[in-house]
Design an enzyme around this catalytic site. Sequence first.
Site, PDB file in Angstrom:
ATOM      1  N   GLY A 132      71.765  35.736  55.340  1.00 49.04           N
ATOM      2  CA  GLY A 132      71.512  35.791  56.947  1.00 49.04           C
ATOM      3  C   GLY A 132      72.772  36.871  57.468  1.00 49.04           C
ATOM      4  O   GLY A 132      73.995  36.887  56.099  1.00 49.04           O
ATOM      5  N   GLN A 177      80.203  39.015  63.135  1.00 44.16           N
ATOM      6  CA  GLN A 177      80.689  38.701  61.826  1.00 44.16           C
ATOM      7  C   GLN A 177      81.404  39.655  61.512  1.00 44.16           C
ATOM      8  O   GLN A 177      81.728  40.588  60.203  1.00 44.16           O
ATOM      9  CB  GLN A 177      79.317  38.212  60.655  1.00 44.16           C
ATOM     10  CG  GLN A 177      79.275  36.718  60.638  1.00 44.16           C
ATOM     11  CD  GLN A 177      78.313  36.500  59.675  1.00 44.16           C
ATOM     12  OE1 GLN A 177      77.204  36.235  59.485  1.00 44.16           O
ATOM     13  NE2 GLN A 177      78.904  36.069  58.081  1.00 44.16           N
ATOM     14  N   CYS A 206      79.060  31.674  53.613  1.00 48.73           N
ATOM     15  CA  CYS A 206      78.787  32.301  54.312  1.00 48.73           C
ATOM     16  C   CYS A 206      79.738  33.819  54.038  1.00 48.73           C
ATOM     17  O   CYS A 206      80.759  33.461  52.607  1.00 48.73           O
ATOM     18  CB  CYS A 206      79.462  32.352  55.310  1.00 48.73           C
ATOM     19  SG  CYS A 206      79.512  32.949  57.017  1.00 48.73           S
ATOM     20  N   LEU A 207      78.836  34.683  54.038  1.00 51.95           N
ATOM     21  CA  LEU A 207      79.676  35.746  54.214  1.00 51.95           C
ATOM     22  C   LEU A 207      80.885  35.909  54.290  1.00 51.95           C
ATOM     23  O   LEU A 207      81.964  37.004  54.345  1.00 51.95           O
ATOM     24  CB  LEU A 207      79.162  37.131  54.232  1.00 51.95           C
ATOM     25  CG  LEU A 207      77.496  37.501  53.974  1.00 51.95           C
ATOM     26  CD1 LEU A 207      76.770  38.859  53.984  1.00 51.95           C
ATOM     27  CD2 LEU A 207      78.086  38.293  52.395  1.00 51.95           C
ATOM     28  N   HIS A 257      72.614  27.994  61.006  1.00 52.91           N
ATOM     29  CA  HIS A 257      73.928  28.870  60.237  1.00 52.91           C
ATOM     30  C   HIS A 257      74.265  29.307  61.020  1.00 52.91           C
ATOM     31  O   HIS A 257      75.975  30.412  61.905  1.00 52.91           O
ATOM     32  CB  HIS A 257      73.988  28.890  58.720  1.00 52.91           C
ATOM     33  CG  HIS A 257      75.082  29.085  58.050  1.00 52.91           C
ATOM     34  ND1 HIS A 257      75.968  28.506  57.341  1.00 52.91           N
ATOM     35  CD2 HIS A 257      75.720  30.868  58.870  1.00 52.91           C
ATOM     36  CE1 HIS A 257      76.324  29.818  56.691  1.00 52.91           C
ATOM     37  NE2 HIS A 257      76.738  30.678  57.473  1.00 52.91           N
ATOM     38  N   GLU A 258      73.089  30.940  61.242  1.00 49.50           N
ATOM     39  CA  GLU A 258      74.079  31.786  62.141  1.00 49.50           C
ATOM     40  C   GLU A 258      74.111  31.340  63.660  1.00 49.50           C
ATOM     41  O   GLU A 258      74.749  32.160  63.988  1.00 49.50           O
ATOM     42  CB  GLU A 258      72.815  32.971  62.043  1.00 49.50           C
ATOM     43  CG  GLU A 258      72.305  33.203  60.222  1.00 49.50           C
ATOM     44  CD  GLU A 258      73.608  33.558  59.567  1.00 49.50           C
ATOM     45  OE1 GLU A 258      74.312  34.131  60.513  1.00 49.50           O
ATOM     46  OE2 GLU A 258      73.745  33.353  58.637  1.00 49.50           O
ATOM     47  N   HIS A 270      77.212  30.889  63.979  1.00 48.10           N
ATOM     48  CA  HIS A 270      78.268  31.876  64.533  1.00 48.10           C
ATOM     49  C   HIS A 270      78.791  32.489  65.756  1.00 48.10           C
ATOM     50  O   HIS A 270      79.247  33.083  66.071  1.00 48.10           O
ATOM     51  CB  HIS A 270      77.590  32.914  63.097  1.00 48.10           C
ATOM     52  CG  HIS A 270      77.953  33.240  62.183  1.00 48.10           C
ATOM     53  ND1 HIS A 270      79.441  33.048  61.896  1.00 48.10           N
ATOM     54  CD2 HIS A 270      77.639  32.772  60.723  1.00 48.10           C
ATOM     55  CE1 HIS A 270      79.986  32.598  60.388  1.00 48.10           C
ATOM     56  NE2 HIS A 270      78.634  32.704  60.052  1.00 48.10           N
TER      57      HIS A 270
HETATM   58  C1  Y12 Z   1      71.508  28.630  53.849  1.00 47.80           C
HETATM   59  C2  Y12 Z   1      72.122  28.343  54.067  1.00 47.80           C
HETATM   60  C3  Y12 Z   1      73.308  29.425  54.719  1.00 47.80           C
HETATM   61  C4  Y12 Z   1      73.127  30.336  55.325  1.00 47.80           C
HETATM   62  C5  Y12 Z   1      73.954  31.988  55.613  1.00 47.80           C
HETATM   63  C6  Y12 Z   1      73.751  33.631  55.053  1.00 47.80           C
HETATM   64  N1  Y12 Z   1      74.137  33.508  54.430  1.00 47.80           N
HETATM   65  C7  Y12 Z   1      74.796  34.165  52.970  1.00 47.80           C
HETATM   66  O1  Y12 Z   1      73.886  34.940  54.330  1.00 47.80           O
HETATM   67  C8  Y12 Z   1      76.025  33.986  52.281  1.00 47.80           C
HETATM   68  C9  Y12 Z   1      76.299  35.028  51.572  1.00 47.80           C
HETATM   69  C10 Y12 Z   1      77.269  34.604  50.012  1.00 47.80           C
HETATM   70  C11 Y12 Z   1      77.330  35.946  49.816  1.00 47.80           C
HETATM   71  C12 Y12 Z   1      78.480  36.146  48.952  1.00 47.80           C
HETATM   72  O2  Y12 Z   1      78.200  37.542  47.751  1.00 47.80           O
HETATM   73  C13 Y12 Z   1      77.620  37.378  46.642  1.00 47.80           C
HETATM   74  O3  Y12 Z   1      77.131  36.339  46.489  1.00 47.80           O
HETATM   75  C14 Y12 Z   1      77.412  38.416  45.721  1.00 47.80           C
HETATM   76  C15 Y12 Z   1      78.844  34.974  48.453  1.00 47.80           C
HETATM   77  O4  Y12 Z   1      79.907  35.441  47.097  1.00 47.80           O
HETATM   78  C16 Y12 Z   1      81.281  35.873  47.681  1.00 47.80           C
HETATM   79  O5  Y12 Z   1      81.120  36.818  48.289  1.00 47.80           O
HETATM   80  C17 Y12 Z   1      82.409  35.923  46.397  1.00 47.80           C
HETATM   81  C18 Y12 Z   1      79.124  34.702  48.922  1.00 47.80           C
HETATM   82  C19 Y12 Z   1      77.731  34.275  50.046  1.00 47.80           C
HETATM   83  C20 Y12 Z   1      71.581  30.876  54.318  1.00 47.80           C
HETATM   84  C21 Y12 Z   1      70.640  29.781  54.163  1.00 47.80           C
HETATM   85 CO    CO Z   2      77.721  32.946  57.884  1.00 44.03          CO
END
Ligand code: Y12
Ligand code: CO
Length: 174
Positions: free
Chosen positions: A45, A50, A95-96, A137-138, A141
Amino acid sequence: MIYNILVYPDKKLREVSKNVKKFDDKLHILLNDMYETMIAKEGIGLAAIQIGITKNILLINLADDDGMQKKEDMLEVINPKITHLDGSEIYQEGCLSVPGFYEDVKRAKNITVEYFDRFGNKTVQDLEGLPAIAMQHEMDHLKGHLFIEKLSYLKRKKFEKEWKKKLKSEMDTK
Ligand code: Y12
Ligand code: CO
């Protein structure tokens, strides 16, 4: 184009986004770049804020039952409004903009959301479970809020301490 992701505590993440007025080629380029950025950063997401753009735009691209993140399943969401919420569910969110931190958050289980697609067509959708959580969540933001604001006082204090330590060690290794 792949954008840099703003990371907490960047102040820009607290800004309130504004509605999109023109559903034109410029918007389509931004949506394409947001998708490229979300995939490159391994997100499921992404909200425009962001990447520093204060517009009411978000993407959600969850994996299917086979664990595949397919572009055709992506939601491109413009100017969203939640018109109904019910139930509650706890899910461990990430969250990114808060990389490497995950914590349980309680949100509504079912929502009805109205939004526009990239061509300005209005859609009404009922979402349940993970898609509903991701949407909330989004959409937070877009209002300048992060999921860490939903933690208990003690969990937030622990997070702040660990986050400062992490940022300091990243500075020291530069
Ligand atoms: C459920 C709950 C929250 C969401 C929001 C969207 N969240 C994300 O897209 C999170 C992404 C994320 C990616 C990461 O990177 C890797 O895994 C390589 C991360 O870890 C690091 O950056 C170390 C943390 C979060 C959607 C659905
Ligand atoms: Co987020």
